[in-house]
Enzyme design. Structure first.
Site, short mmCIF file in Angstrom:
data_model
loop_
_atom_site.label_atom_id
_atom_site.label_comp_id
_atom_site.label_asym_id
_atom_site.label_seq_id
_atom_site.Cartn_x
_atom_site.Cartn_y
_atom_site.Cartn_z
N SER A 109 1.27 -1.32 -0.14
CA SER A 109 0.20 -0.28 -0.11
C SER A 109 0.47 0.97 -0.10
O SER A 109 1.97 1.05 0.81
CB SER A 109 -0.84 0.19 1.09
OG SER A 109 -0.05 0.99 2.09
N LYS A 110 0.29 2.12 -0.38
CA LYS A 110 0.84 4.13 -1.19
C LYS A 110 1.61 4.22 0.92
O LYS A 110 2.22 4.82 0.98
CB LYS A 110 0.19 4.60 -1.37
CG LYS A 110 0.44 5.06 -2.86
CD LYS A 110 -0.87 5.99 -3.26
CE LYS A 110 -1.30 6.03 -4.56
NZ LYS A 110 -2.90 6.24 -4.71
N ARG A 111 0.76 3.84 2.08
CA ARG A 111 0.63 4.49 2.89
C ARG A 111 2.77 3.47 3.52
O ARG A 111 3.79 4.38 3.87
CB ARG A 111 -0.56 4.33 3.94
CG ARG A 111 -1.00 5.24 3.48
CD ARG A 111 -2.73 5.26 4.85
NE ARG A 111 -3.21 4.40 3.70
CZ ARG A 111 -3.33 3.50 4.48
NH1 ARG A 111 -3.37 3.20 5.46
NH2 ARG A 111 -4.28 2.60 4.25
N ARG A 112 1.94 1.97 3.28
CA ARG A 112 3.13 1.62 3.91
C ARG A 112 4.33 1.11 3.24
O ARG A 112 5.34 1.23 4.38
CB ARG A 112 2.41 -0.14 4.31
CG ARG A 112 1.65 0.13 5.53
CD ARG A 112 0.90 -1.69 5.99
NE ARG A 112 0.23 -2.36 5.05
CZ ARG A 112 -1.02 -2.33 4.95
NH1 ARG A 112 -1.90 -2.62 5.51
NH2 ARG A 112 -1.09 -2.55 4.19
#
Ligand code: GLU
Length: 487
Positions: A253-256
């Site tokens: 994911s983009k966030r992680r």
């Protein structure tokens, strides 16, 4: 809902793959170019290139709020960087609205779709607690005319099943009773994504739809639309590629996770390494080889051999691949690839590069790096002016070592006794280590920090040879004087 690819079905699918396919890569320009998207693009490209087919690039920019031309530019430049070229396009969905509107009108005219004026709140209120989620067909029989404020919904058959023939997942069956009458055109007139995709795939004569697994649940809707709009044309063969997961087995994911292809480019990964690595995220050659050139990938990649299990995007393995590709570069190619990193405005020796020195350090650096962004740090000792050892390294290896003054002094004196060069320097320091009863590696530490500033880096003696006698003497002398001055 999972089937298996076997027997007749497989034979048919593979036969279909042997004509010249037309595939498309259809990114939505709503953010950085994700490595999962790059893997999808690559699989489409490898498949098309092997079979002499065509690869079409389509930009799915129908979501006006989230799409941005800057993201499109980023995708195109990342594809070019990876060497994934396209035969047609980029085609922009935002310019094809008329075709989607015509398709929606046709669906209505042929009784395959109906107008609906239900608000989301009304639908929610009516359907809460229903065993089958989604729209309840309220407007099916109301005979509304299409118009402003009215969506168009596809009339999904109540009975039967819709089968998605998937090269990776086998036949996947969906009971029609579980598919809601889905919206094909919103009440503001915009086409829904699934309609736009089918209209485009039909117009572009796409034969194989190769994309991420997250699209599998909407694929039965696409199949229904294709059957309604395709005038009997055979369905495309689908291949839904396994998701990419991180070390914790979570979807990337983009966030992680670091997912933007641009970030890998900027961190000094080589495109060939990236392509080789991406190709193995869901596929491997039968003999288990890992390092394959682009031509070998084109020759050997088989869509029908892609597996279903989530693919681990392993940064360590990618770093390993990159190291292999970096070491395979010629020295000149290595330097050329490293240039942008060496000439970046934030390097501490900007403007002071010496090409001859660099050319001599290149073969040493090449053996040591996983990514090109590490090169400036490794060669900084040769260019930084004024030179000062890293304070922490100095404290540990020189100030914190009682034997350091003697090692430095003896090393300096030893320089008078040998011709200056890596071999001479090694024999001098080996002599010093023996005399003091130390291992060579331990005797190296003060000399390395005095001359190269850090406890680790390029091989010491070869680096000092490049640095030159005068500089080596001056740096060792300075460290010694400083150490003595400090008592
Ligand atoms: N635009 C979709 C995406 O970026 C791809 C849709 C498709 O390939 O059909 O995920």
């Amino acid at each position: 809902m999972d089937g298996s690819v076997g027997g007749e079905r497989l034979a048919t699918l593979v036969r279909m793959s042997e004509g010249a396919p037309r595939v498309r890569f259809a990114p939505s320009p709503t953010g950085y170019f994700h490595v999962g998207g790059a893997r999808t693009a690559l699989y489409n490209w490898l498949f098309a290139r092997r079979l002499g087919g065509q690869f079409v690039l389509r930009i799915e920019d129908t979501d006006r709020e989230r799409s941005d031309p800057a993201w499109t530019d980023g995708i195109l430049s990342a594809l070019r960087w990876l060497g994934i070229d396209w035969d047609e396009g980029p085609i922009h969905q935002s310019e094809r609205r008329a075709g989607y509107e015509a398709a929606a009108r046709r669906l209505f005219a042929e009784g395959r779709a109906y107008a609906c004026d239900c608000t989301p709140d009304e639908v929610r209120a009516r359907t809460a607690g229903n065993p089958v989620p989604g729209y309840d067909g309220h407007c099916r029989a109301r005979g509304l005319e299409p118009g402003p404020g009215r969506a168009l919904r596809f009339k999904v058959p109540d009975e039967g099943t819709t089968v998605v023939c998937d090269l990776v997942r086998g036949d996947v069956e969906f009971a029609n009773a579980t598919i809601e009458d889905f919206v094909v055109q919103k009440s503001n007139g915009d086409a829904l994504f699934v309609l736009a995709v089918v209209v485009d795939d039909l117009d572009l004569r796409i034969t194989h739809v190769v994309r991420g697994e997250e699209h599998l649940p909407t694929t039965p809707k696409a199949v229904l639309l294709w059957e309604a709009l395709g005038d009997g044309r055979p369905l495309p063969v689908f291949a839904h590629l396994p998701i990419l997961v991180n070390e914790q087995r979570q979807k990337l994911s983009k966030r992680r996770d670091k997912v933007a292809v641009e970030d890998y480019r900027d961190a000094g990964y080589l495109p060939e390494a990236m392509v080789n690595y991406l190709a193995l995220l869901g596929w491997a050659p039968a003999d288990g080889r890992e390092v394959l050139t682009r031509d070998e990938l084109v020759a050997e990649f088989r869509l029908e051999d892609v597996n279903r299990s989530p693919a681990f995007f392993d940064l360590k393995r990618l770093g390993h691949f990159n190291g292999v590709y970096v070491r395979a570069l010629g020295d000149d190619a290595f330097l050329a690839a490293s240039r942008p990193f060496l000439e970046a405005p934030d390097v501490p020796f900007a403007g002071r590069l010496d090409d001859q020195v660099l050319a001599r350090l290149a073969p040493l650096a090449k053996e040591r790096v996983a990514t090109l962004s590490e090169v400036p740090d490794l060669v900084a000792f040769a260019f930084v002016e004024p030179f000062d050892p890293d304070p922490g390294a100095y404290d540990k290896a020189i100030a914190g070592d009682d034997a350091a003054p003697e090692i430095l002094e003896r090393f300096l004196a030893g320089l008078d006794t040998v011709p200056f060069g890596a071999d001479g320097l090694r024999s001098v320091l080996t002599g010093v280590a023996d005399a003091l009863g130390r291992k060579l590696a331990k005797a190296q530490a003060p000399v390395r920090v005095a001359t190269m500033g850090r406890p680790i880096g390029l091989p010491l003696f070869e680096s000092l040879e490049v640095l030159g006698e005068a500089t080596v003497r001056a740096r060792v002398g300075a460290a010694l004087a400083r150490r003595r001055g400090e008592g």
